[in-house]
Write an enzyme that holds these catalytic residues in place. Structure first.
Site, short mmCIF file in Angstrom:
data_model
loop_
_atom_site.label_atom_id
_atom_site.label_comp_id
_atom_site.label_asym_id
_atom_site.label_seq_id
_atom_site.Cartn_x
_atom_site.Cartn_y
_atom_site.Cartn_z
N GLU A 275 12.07 32.63 -27.70
CA GLU A 275 11.14 33.38 -26.85
C GLU A 275 11.19 34.85 -27.24
O GLU A 275 12.24 35.35 -27.67
CB GLU A 275 11.53 33.22 -25.37
CG GLU A 275 10.65 34.04 -24.43
CD GLU A 275 10.80 33.69 -22.95
OE1 GLU A 275 11.68 32.89 -22.61
OE2 GLU A 275 10.03 34.25 -22.15
N ASN B 47 8.67 32.70 -19.84
CA ASN B 47 7.88 33.58 -18.98
C ASN B 47 7.00 34.52 -19.80
O ASN B 47 5.92 34.91 -19.37
CB ASN B 47 8.80 34.39 -18.07
CG ASN B 47 9.57 33.51 -17.10
OD1 ASN B 47 9.24 32.34 -16.90
ND2 ASN B 47 10.61 34.07 -16.49
N ASN C 23 3.88 27.54 -18.96
CA ASN C 23 5.33 27.56 -18.71
C ASN C 23 5.60 27.78 -17.23
O ASN C 23 5.05 28.71 -16.63
CB ASN C 23 5.97 28.71 -19.51
CG ASN C 23 7.44 28.88 -19.19
OD1 ASN C 23 8.26 28.03 -19.57
ND2 ASN C 23 7.79 29.95 -18.48
N GLU C 24 6.46 26.93 -16.65
CA GLU C 24 6.95 27.11 -15.27
C GLU C 24 5.85 27.59 -14.34
O GLU C 24 6.05 28.57 -13.58
CB GLU C 24 8.13 28.08 -15.26
CG GLU C 24 9.34 27.54 -15.98
CD GLU C 24 10.62 28.35 -15.80
OE1 GLU C 24 10.57 29.46 -15.26
OE2 GLU C 24 11.68 27.84 -16.22
N TYR D 217 18.76 25.29 -15.25
CA TYR D 217 19.87 26.15 -15.62
C TYR D 217 20.97 25.98 -14.57
O TYR D 217 20.67 25.87 -13.38
CB TYR D 217 19.44 27.62 -15.66
CG TYR D 217 18.46 27.90 -16.77
CD1 TYR D 217 18.89 28.09 -18.07
CD2 TYR D 217 17.09 27.96 -16.51
CE1 TYR D 217 17.99 28.34 -19.09
CE2 TYR D 217 16.18 28.20 -17.52
CZ TYR D 217 16.64 28.39 -18.82
OH TYR D 217 15.75 28.63 -19.84
N GLU E 18 13.73 23.30 -21.37
CA GLU E 18 14.66 24.43 -21.19
C GLU E 18 15.86 23.89 -20.42
O GLU E 18 15.70 23.37 -19.31
CB GLU E 18 14.04 25.57 -20.38
CG GLU E 18 13.08 26.43 -21.15
CD GLU E 18 12.59 27.64 -20.35
OE1 GLU E 18 13.37 28.20 -19.56
OE2 GLU E 18 11.40 27.99 -20.53
N GLN F 156 18.41 29.59 -25.27
CA GLN F 156 17.51 29.76 -26.40
C GLN F 156 18.35 29.85 -27.68
O GLN F 156 19.56 29.72 -27.60
CB GLN F 156 16.70 31.03 -26.19
CG GLN F 156 15.91 31.01 -24.89
CD GLN F 156 14.96 32.19 -24.73
OE1 GLN F 156 14.80 33.03 -25.60
NE2 GLN F 156 14.31 32.23 -23.57
O1 AHR Z 1 14.87 30.99 -20.90
C1 AHR Z 1 14.77 32.08 -20.04
C2 AHR Z 1 13.64 31.92 -19.03
O2 AHR Z 1 13.98 30.94 -18.10
C3 AHR Z 1 12.31 31.48 -19.56
O3 AHR Z 1 11.54 32.53 -20.01
C4 AHR Z 1 11.67 30.86 -18.36
O4 AHR Z 1 10.77 29.84 -18.69
C5 AHR Z 1 12.83 30.39 -17.53
O5 AHR Z 1 12.73 30.79 -16.21
#
Ligand code: AHR
Length: 530
Positions: free
Chosen positions: A51, A96, A196-197, A269, A319, A371
């Site tokens: 990213e 994001n 994305n999201e 996450y 992710e 990432q």
């Molecule tokens: O990977 C970091 C961020 O986490 C990404 O930009 C987003 O998609 C997620 O919230």
């Protein structure tokens, strides 16, 4: 009491002590049966993500003018480390970031590209790295490209034009523009995600599920008309905060896009903000529960879908990672954003995630660690070099070896229960019972069987009988282990405390291989079954 009675009493007391202390405890057991198959392991499980965020691109994979870079600006040391990781698919350019990214800014002569305010992570985006630079990087490391289009501030027309620029050989304006930029052949990018999201209130251009589904369906129509063979990924749930309804989001998206998309993207996450090792080590099981719920939602929608001969919708965990230290206002902005420094317990959690992907290989067909470099990443650079973070090692072992068919292994070992805890930032509370100390997955490729074992126990090695139910083990078994002096051990520039160690070989006795899995370790066994 006479002497005989006293002796009997003492003997009983001794036996009770022995039993309580566990000296006679049975070995743990793992049973492997080549006929008990879960599904084919998609090589896209070993993907990653680049990213425009912090130093992932600039100062990470791309560093113009650095003595460590080649004449295209790619960091040569990073290229080598990435190649060794066997990254099968790489998502780009966000995240994001993509929700306010206009791809046209990042093509053409570099000095004419417009610098922009980057609003997601508070940086200046120079746009000196864009579509064609990423594709050169992807070709160099031998990864499948996977692009995300802007479904936030972007239009469906803009998404169509990007597909045309990348995938149409010649004729229309944007295909000709690519040729003018020095790339006569189309890149033929197969995987495209529709935003994305989009369920996250933090997302630029956030939409509700109905509005997102409508926009994504129309974007998909134009993109497919431009390049019919592309595969599309819908933005599934990423928001598990107490007031969100991720299942409702996924159900709506699947219902509305069930004829159109090929994958549903999920994000997760985890972290250890309370410094509770056992809670943290159980977090991959939460990802597994979420996988099973979404699998059910997909099955329900597939009954009414009109997909012709196409595969059903699969899950892309596009992710996943541990991310909790670099998560405040300061560490989430600017050029040093999201720089997590990983330790051994993080590496064990990553091995746990990978075990979940293998155990659910029938439905999870893509996964992308977030990432690749510097930003919550397995590779960390400075101006003089790089070091390999702990989380690199389990991912590398899986990516290099765990292929073929996923096997449904039986595991019998001691369990533990967790407290109530937060899985990740802002997320709802969970509590886990029956967390096995041994977390296991296995795969078979021809006669080679790979067994992946995390021993979550903080202090105890676990003596285990691995029992083949499909014949005898043949030859010797090679053992690879990721471990370190403590669960807080970490790597740094000039210091490697955690890495993969080749432990040599062991011999099985017929159908039983007995192995002692060390405390807080990840072990990969390479066996052959006759
Ligand atoms: O990977 C970091 C961020 O986490 C990404 O930009 C987003 O998609 C997620 O919230």
């Amino acid at each position: 009491m006479n002497l005989k009675g006293t002796k009997i009493l003492l003997l009983h007391a001794f036996l009770a002590c022995v039993l309580i202390s566990g000296s006679f405890a049975q070995n743990a057991r793992i049973k492997v049966d080549l006929d008990r198959k879960i599904g084919e392991i998609d090589k896209k499980l070993y993907g990653n993500f680049v990213e425009h965020l912090g130093r992932c691109v600039y100062g990470g994979i791309y560093d113009e003018g650095s003595p460590l870079s080649d004449d295209r600006g790619f960091r040569k040391d990073v290229l080598e480390a990435v190649k060794d990781l066997n990254v099968t698919i790489t998502r780009y350019p966000g995240g994001n970031f993509v929700s306010n990214y206009h791809w046209i800014d990042g093509v053409g002569p570099k000095d004419e590209r417009p610098p922009r305010m980057e609003l997601a992570w508070a940086r200046l985006e120079t746009n000196r790295f864009g579509t064609n630079e990423f594709m050169e990087f992807a070709r160099e490391i031998g990864t499948e490209p996977y692009f995300s289009v802007n479904m936030g501030t972007g239009t469906i027309e803009e998404a169509q034009q990007w597909v045309e620029y990348c995938n149409v050989k010649e004729g229309p304006f944007f295909a000709e523009l690519r040729k003018k930029h020095g790339y006569p052949e189309p890149w033929n990018i197969k995987y495209w995600s529709l935003g994305n999201e989009m369920d996250g209130f933090w997302q630029m251009g956030h939409l509700n599920a109905e509005d997102y589904a409508k926009k994504a369906r129309e974007a998909a129509k134009l993109m497919k008309l431009t390049s019919p063979d592309i595969k599309l990924i819908a933005a599934g749930s990423s928001n598990y905060r107490p007031n969100a309804d991720p299942n409702e989001w996924n159900a709506t998206i699947l219902k509305e896009l069930r004829d159109v998309v090929d994958y549903l993207a999920l994000h997760m996450y985890v972290g250890n903000p309370d410094d509770n090792y056992y809670n943290y080590l159980s977090t991959p099981l939460v990802l597994e529960e979420r996988t099973k719920v979404v699998k059910g939602l997909i099955a329900r929608e597939m009954e009414n879908a009109n997909r012709g001969k196409r595969d059903p919708i699969y899950i892309a965990w596009d992710e996943y990672n541990s991310w909790y230290r670099a998560r405040d206002a300061e560490t989430m902005a600017g050029t040093r954003a999201l720089e997590e420094h990983y330790n051994l317990e993080d590496a064990l959690v990553i091995a746990g995630f990978l075990n979940v992907f293998i155990r659910n290989a029938d439905i999870v067909k893509m996964a992308n660690m977030a990432q690749l470099v510097n930003v919550i990443a397995p590779i960390f650079t400075n101006e003089e070099g790089l070091f390999i973070q702990t989380i690199y090692y389990p991912l590398q072992l899986f990516a290099q070896n765990a292929h073929g068919t996923s096997l449904d292994v039986f595991v019998d070992c001691e369990n533990y229960s967790t407290d109530e805890f937060f899985i990740g930032l802002g997320e709802s509370i969970t509590q886990q019972d029956n967390v096995p100390y041994l977390d296991v997955s296995a795969s078979a490729n021809g006669d080679e069987v790979i067994i992946n074992v995390v021993n979550r126990h903080l202090e105890k090695d676990i003596e285990t009988d691995i029992i083949s139910q499909s014949g005898e083990f043949s030859g010797s078994v090679n053992i690879f282990e990721v471990n370190g002096p403590s669960v807080k051990a970490l790597n740094d520039f000039g210091k490697t405390e955690v890495k993969t160690v080749e432990k040599g070989t062991v011999k099985a006795k017929g159908e039983v291989l007995t192995y002692r899995f060390p405390a807080h370790s990840f072990t990969q066994l390479h066996c052959k079954i006759k």
